[in-house]
Design a protein around this motif. Structure first.
Motif, PDB file in Angstrom:
ATOM      1  N   THR A   1      29.614  28.654  61.191  1.00 17.31           N
ATOM      2  CA  THR A   1      28.701  29.775  61.423  1.00 17.31           C
ATOM      3  C   THR A   1      28.946  30.477  62.753  1.00 17.31           C
ATOM      4  N   ILE A   2      29.972  30.109  63.480  1.00 17.35           N
ATOM      5  CA  ILE A   2      30.265  30.745  64.762  1.00 17.35           C
ATOM      6  C   ILE A   2      31.634  31.409  64.706  1.00 17.35           C
ATOM      7  N   THR A   3      31.865  32.329  65.627  1.00 15.71           N
ATOM      8  CA  THR A   3      33.119  33.079  65.695  1.00 15.71           C
ATOM      9  C   THR A   3      33.913  32.641  66.933  1.00 15.71           C
ATOM     10  N   PRO A   4      35.209  33.008  67.018  1.00 16.14           N
ATOM     11  CA  PRO A   4      35.999  32.647  68.214  1.00 16.14           C
ATOM     12  C   PRO A   4      35.443  33.201  69.513  1.00 16.14           C
ATOM     13  N   GLY A   5      34.614  34.228  69.466  1.00 19.72           N
ATOM     14  CA  GLY A   5      34.019  34.758  70.684  1.00 19.72           C
ATOM     15  C   GLY A   5      32.802  34.000  71.156  1.00 19.72           C
ATOM     16  N   ASP A   6      32.319  33.054  70.370  1.00 20.35           N
ATOM     17  CA  ASP A   6      31.144  32.275  70.731  1.00 20.35           C
ATOM     18  C   ASP A   6      31.512  31.218  71.765  1.00 20.35           C
ATOM     19  N   ALA A   7      30.576  30.945  72.672  1.00 21.18           N
ATOM     20  CA  ALA A   7      30.820  29.960  73.725  1.00 21.18           C
ATOM     21  C   ALA A   7      30.918  28.544  73.177  1.00 21.18           C
ATOM     22  N   ARG A   8      30.466  28.330  71.957  1.00 26.19           N
ATOM     23  CA  ARG A   8      30.545  26.998  71.354  1.00 26.19           C
ATOM     24  C   ARG A   8      31.815  26.795  70.535  1.00 26.19           C
ATOM     25  N   TRP A   9      32.610  27.842  70.374  1.00 26.21           N
ATOM     26  CA  TRP A   9      33.801  27.752  69.533  1.00 26.21           C
ATOM     27  C   TRP A   9      34.865  26.877  70.205  1.00 26.21           C
ATOM     28  N   VAL A  10      35.466  25.999  69.407  1.00 29.29           N
ATOM     29  CA  VAL A  10      36.579  25.167  69.858  1.00 29.29           C
ATOM     30  C   VAL A  10      37.735  25.387  68.898  1.00 29.29           C
ATOM     31  N   GLY A  11      38.859  25.824  69.432  1.00 34.23           N
ATOM     32  CA  GLY A  11      40.027  26.075  68.605  1.00 34.23           C
ATOM     33  C   GLY A  11      40.831  24.815  68.333  1.00 34.23           C
ATOM     34  N   ALA A  12      41.901  24.960  67.576  1.00 31.74           N
ATOM     35  CA  ALA A  12      42.774  23.833  67.218  1.00 31.74           C
ATOM     36  C   ALA A  12      43.693  23.520  68.394  1.00 31.74           C
ATOM     37  N   TRP A  13      43.121  23.012  69.467  1.00 34.19           N
ATOM     38  CA  TRP A  13      43.869  22.752  70.693  1.00 34.19           C
ATOM     39  C   TRP A  13      44.972  21.727  70.480  1.00 34.19           C
TER      40      TRP A  13
END
Length: 722
Positions: free
Chosen positions: A273-285
Motif C-alpha cells: 500500500t506504499i509507494t517508493p516515495g514513502d518514508a517507509r518504503w524499503v527497496g530490494a537492497w
C-alpha cells in the motif's frame, strides 16, 4: 681446426683473436640479436602492461561499484533494520576498519611479493564479503510496516482511522489494543533479530575492506614501476577515471533496486500500500549486492595469469649504452626501482626494516603535511558523499530511487571527466611537482568558493501538522482529533486537501475511508481545513504531500552547481596524487601509498560517516519506534537545520585544509630548492672530479713525455758520442 675446439682449449686467447679478426661481424650480429630480443621484450612488456591496466581498471570498477552501491542503500538499511544514521555510519565505516587491519602489512610486504596474485586474492575476499552483506535478507523475516490502509477491498483487518476514546469490551476481546499498550506489553524485548542481522552487514563490509586493501597501493606501484615515466600519470589517470565510472553504475543499480520492493517474489505486490516515495518504503537492497559480488569475483580472474614483474621499459636504451653506463644505471638506487623488481627477502628481514623505514617516511615534511591535508579533505568529502543522496531525499523531497539516479547520471560522470582531463592536462602541459601542486590547489579553491552558493539553495520544511505546523494554525481550533485515540509514535502519513501532511489518518481526525491500497481516500477528516471552509466533507489521500514547486526549481539549480563544482574539484585529483608519488623516495613508494591509504581511511573513512550521521540525527523531528520499544529510524528532518549542519560541517573542514595547504606549499618549495642545490653540488663535484682526472691524465702524459724526451736526449747523447 674447428673454432669450437679452439674456444674450448684456449678461450681467452681465441676470444682476443676472434675480436681482432671479426670485430665488424660480431658487432653487427650482437646489435641485430640485441635489437630483436629488445623488440620481443618490449612487445611482451607492452602487452602484459596493457593486460594489467585492463585488469586493474576492472578491479577498480568492481570495488567502486560495490562501495557506491553501499552508500545508495543507506536509507534502505536504516528503514529495514530500524537504526539511526550514526549507526549506519558505523556500518559504512566498517569497510575502512577492514583496511586498517591489514593495509600496512600488505603495502610493505606485498610490494616484494607477487603483486598481481595478491590483488587477485583481495578481489575474491571482496566478493565473499559482498555476498555476506546480502545474507540477512534470506535469514530475516518479511518486512512489515504499520498502516491503516486496506490492502484490498475485501480485507476485513482494517481498523477505523479514528478509534473511540474508550475501548469497548468487544474491541478488547478481539485484541484491538492500542499501540502504546502493545509497546508497554513487550517492553524489554528489544529486537534481537534485527540486531544480529545488521551485524552481518557490518562483518561483510569489514571483509570487503580487507579484500580491497592490496588493489590500490600494489596496483598503482606496479604501473609506476613498469610504465614509462612520461606515461605513468596518464595511465594512473585512466585507471582512476574507470574507478569513477564504477559509482555511475553503482548508483544506477541502487536506483533500480530502490524501485523494487524488498520482498519481491515473496509477497503479492497488490498488497503493498506504499509507494517508493514513502518514508517507509524499503527497496530490494540485497539484490544489488548479489550482482556486485559476481562482478567482483570476475575481476579476480585476469590477475592469476599476470607475471610478478615485467621487462624494463628502457631495455632498448640500456642495450645501446656502454657497459659502464648500463652498470651505473643498474647500480643507482634512485633508478633501480624503475627497471627491476625488488629482490625477494625473508619476512624477518623485512619486519626488522619496517619501523626504521616508516620513520624515514614520516620524517619527510612534505609527505607529512600532504597527509594531514588529505585527511581533513577526505573527512569533508566522505561525509558529504555518504549522505548526499539522503540530503537530496530529505531536503528536496525526492525519492531514494531518483536521488540515486541523479547521483549516477549527473554528478559522478562530472567527477570522472574531471579526473580524466586532469591527468590529460598534466601530460600535455608537462607539469612538474610544483606545477601539479599549484594546479591542484587552484582547482580546489575555485570549487570551494562555488560551493558556498549551496547555502542559498534552500527549501522550506515540509508542512506537517503537529510537527512543523501547529494544529491551531491549520484550522483555528484545537482538539480537532480529541475524540480519537491516536498513537503519536505511528508514521502513516496522509495528505489533506489543504496541502498539509498529517502523521496519520487518526491525527487528521478522519472518520472513515473508501478504496484500498494506494488509492485509499479518507473522508470526514476534522483536522483538514481548506481555504474558506471550516467544516464539511474534507478528505485526505494516502501518502505525504509533494506540492513543492519552488523547491523543484531550486533543486535544478542545485544539480547544475553540483555538476560544475564536482568537475572543477576533480581536475586536481590526478596532479595532486602525482605530488604524493614524486615527493618521496622511489624505494618508499609502495609503503607511502599504503600508509597514506591507511591513515586517511582510519582518520577519515571511519569517523566521518559516524559523526556526520550523529550530527544529522540531531536535526530529526520525528523518530520511529521499534515494535519492541527503542528508537528506530528517523521519519522526518528539519530541512533548515539539516542543510546548515550538513553543508557547514563540509565547508568548515575544507577551510581548515586550505590553511594547511599554504604551509605544505612553502615546504614543497623549500624541498625542491634543497634538491636543486644538492644536484648543483653534485654536478660541480662531478666537474671537479673530471678536472682532477684530466689533470692526472695530463700529468701522466707530461711525465711520459718527459721520460720520452729524456730517453731521446740520452739517445742523442749516445749517438753524438758514437
Amino acid at each position: 681446426m674447428p673454432r669450437n675446439f679452439i674456444r674450448e682449449t684456449l678461450p681467452k686467447e681465441n676470444q682476443r683473436y676472434l675480436c681482432r679478426m671479426e670485430p665488424v661481424a660480431k658487432e653487427r650480429a650482437t646489435t641485430e640479436n640485441g635489437r630483436k630480443s629488445s623488440q620481443r621484450e618490449q612487445r611482451s612488456s607492452s602487452s602484459s602492461l596493457k593486460m594489467f591496466l585492463v585488469a586493474l581498471s576492472f578491479a577498480y570498477f568492481a570495488k567502486a561499484l560495490s562501495g557506491s552501491y553501499m552508500k545508495s542503500t543507506i536509507t534502505q538499511l536504516e528503514r529495514r533494520f530500524d537504526i539511526p544514521s550514526y549507526l549506519i555510519g558505523v556500518i559504512d565505516g566498517s569497510f575502512e576498519m577492514g583496511n586498517l587491519l591489514v593495509i600496512a602489512f600488505v603495502s610493505y610486504f606485498g610490494a616484494r611479493l607477487h603483486r598481481p596474485k595478491i590483488i587477485a586474492i583481495g578481489c575474491v575476499l571482496m566478493a565473499v564479503g559482498t555476498f555476506i552483506i546480502a545474507l540477512p535478507h534470506f535469514l530475516i523475516g518479511r518486512y512489515k510496516f504499520e498502516t491503516s490502509i486496506r490492502s484490498s477491498v475485501n480485507s476485513t483487518n482494517n481498523l477505523s482511522p479514528c478509534p473511540a476514546r474508550l475501548l469497548s469490551p468487544v474491541a478488547l476481546a478481539s485484541g484491538d489494543v492500542l499501540p502504546e499498550v502493545q509497546s508497554a506489553g513487550v517492553a524489554g524485548c528489544e529486537g534481537e533479530s534485527n540486531l544480529s542481522m545488521w551485524i552481518y552487514v557490518f562483518l561483510g563490509n569489514v571483509l570487503r575492506g580487507i579484500g580491497e586493501t592490496p588493489v590500490q597501493p600494489l596496483g598503482i606501484s606496479y604501473i609506476d614501476d613498469f610504465a614509462r615515466e612520461e606515461n605513468a600519470a596518464f595511465y594512473i589517470g585512466c585507471v582512476q577515471t574507470i574507478a569513477v565510472i564504477g559509482p555511475v553504475f553503482g548508483y544506477l543499480l541502487g536506483s533500480l533496486c530502490a524501485k523494487i520492493y524488498v520482498d519481491i517474489g515473496f509477497v503479492s505486490m497488490e498488497s503493498i500500500t506504499i509507494t517508493p516515495g514513502d518514508a517507509r518504503w524499503v527497496g530490494a537492497w540485497w539484490l544489488g549486492y548479489l550482482i556486485a559480488g559476481v562482478i567482483t569475483l570476475l575481476s579476480a580472474i585476469p590477475f592469476w595469469f599476470l607475471p610478478r614483474s615485467l621487462p624494463i621499459p628502457a631495455e632498448q636504451s640500456l642495450a645501446q649504452c656502454s657497459p659502464e653506463q648500463a652498470s651505473f644505471i643498474k647500480d643507482s638506487p634512485h633508478l633501480e626501482h624503475k627497471y627491476q623488481a625488488d629482490e625477494p627477502a625473508s619476512f624477518l628481514e623485512m619486519a626488522k626494516d619496517f619501523i626504521p623505514t616508516l620513520k624515514t617516511l614520516l620524517g619527510n615534511p612534505v609527505y607529512f603535511i600532504y597527509l594531514c591535508v588529505t585527511i581533513i579533505q577526505l573527512n569533508s568529502l566522505i561525509g558529504m558523499v555518504t549522505y548526499k543522496p539522503k540530503y537530496i531525499e530529505q531536503h528536496y523531497g525526492q525519492s531514494a530511487s531518483k536521488a540515486n539516479f541523479l547521483m549516477g547520471t549527473i554528478n559522478i560522470p562530472a567527477v570522472a571527466l574531471g579526473i580524466f582531463f586532469g591527468g590529460l592536462l598534466m601530460k600535455r602541459l608537462k607539469l612538474d611537482i610544483m606545477g601539479a601542486a599549484k594546479f591542484a590547489i587552484g582547482t580546489s579553491l575555485i570549487g570551494y568558493f562555488l560551493s558556498l552558493f549551496f547555502f542559498a539553495m534552500s527549501c522550506e520544511n515540509a508542512k506537517v501538522a503537529g510537527i512543523t505546523i501547529p494544529y491551531n494554525r491549520v484550522n483555528g481550533v484545537s482538539g480537532c482529533n480529541s475524540q480519537c485515540v491516536c498513537s503519536e509514535s505511528d508514521w502513516d502519513p496522509v495528505c489533506g486537501e489543504n496541502g498539509i501532511t498529517y502523521v496519520s489518518p487518526c491525527l487528521a481526525g478522519c472518520q472513515a475511508s473508501t478504496g484500498s491500497g494506494k488509492n485509499t481516500v479518507f473522508f470526514n477528516c476534522s483536522c483538514v481545513a481548506t481555504a474558506g471552509l471550516s467544516s464539511g466533507n474534507l478528505t485526505a489521500s494516502a501518502g505525504h504531500c509533494t506540492q513543492r514547486q519552488d523547491c523543484d526549481r531550486v533543486f535544478s539549480y542545485f544539480l547544475a552547481l553540483s555538476v560544475i563544482t564536482s568537475f572543477i574539484i576533480s581536475l586536481g585529483g590526478t596532479p595532486g596524487y602525482m605530488v604524493l608519488i614524486r615527493c618521496i623516495k622511489p624505494q618508499l613508494k609502495s609503503l607511502a601509498l599504503g600508509f597514506h591509504t591507511l591513515t586517511t581511511r582510519t582518520l577519515a573513512g571511519i569517523p566521518a560517516p559516524i559523526y556526520f550521521g550523529a550530527i544529522i540525527d540531531t536535526t530529526c523531528l520525528k523518530w520511529g519506534l521499534k515494535k519492541c520499544g527503542g528508537k528506530g529510524a528517523c521519519w522526518l528532518y528539519n530541512t533548515t537545520a539539516y542543510r546548515i549542519a550538513y553543508l557547514g560541517l563540509t565547508m568548515g573542514l575544507r577551510t581548515v585544509s586550505f590553511l594547511l595547504c599554504i604551509l605544505g606549499f612553502l615546504l614543497l618549495k623549500r624541498h625542491l630548492r634543497r634538491e636543486e642545490c644538492c644536484a648543483h653540488q653534485l654536478a660541480n663535484g662531478g666537474a671537479e672530479l673530471e678536472a682532477l682526472r684530466e689533470e692526472d691524465v695530463l700529468a701522466s702524459n707530461s711525465e711520459q713525455s718527459l721520460r720520452t724526451s729524456t730517453t731521446d736526449c740520452n739517445n742523442t747523447e749516445r749517438e753524438t758520442r758514437l
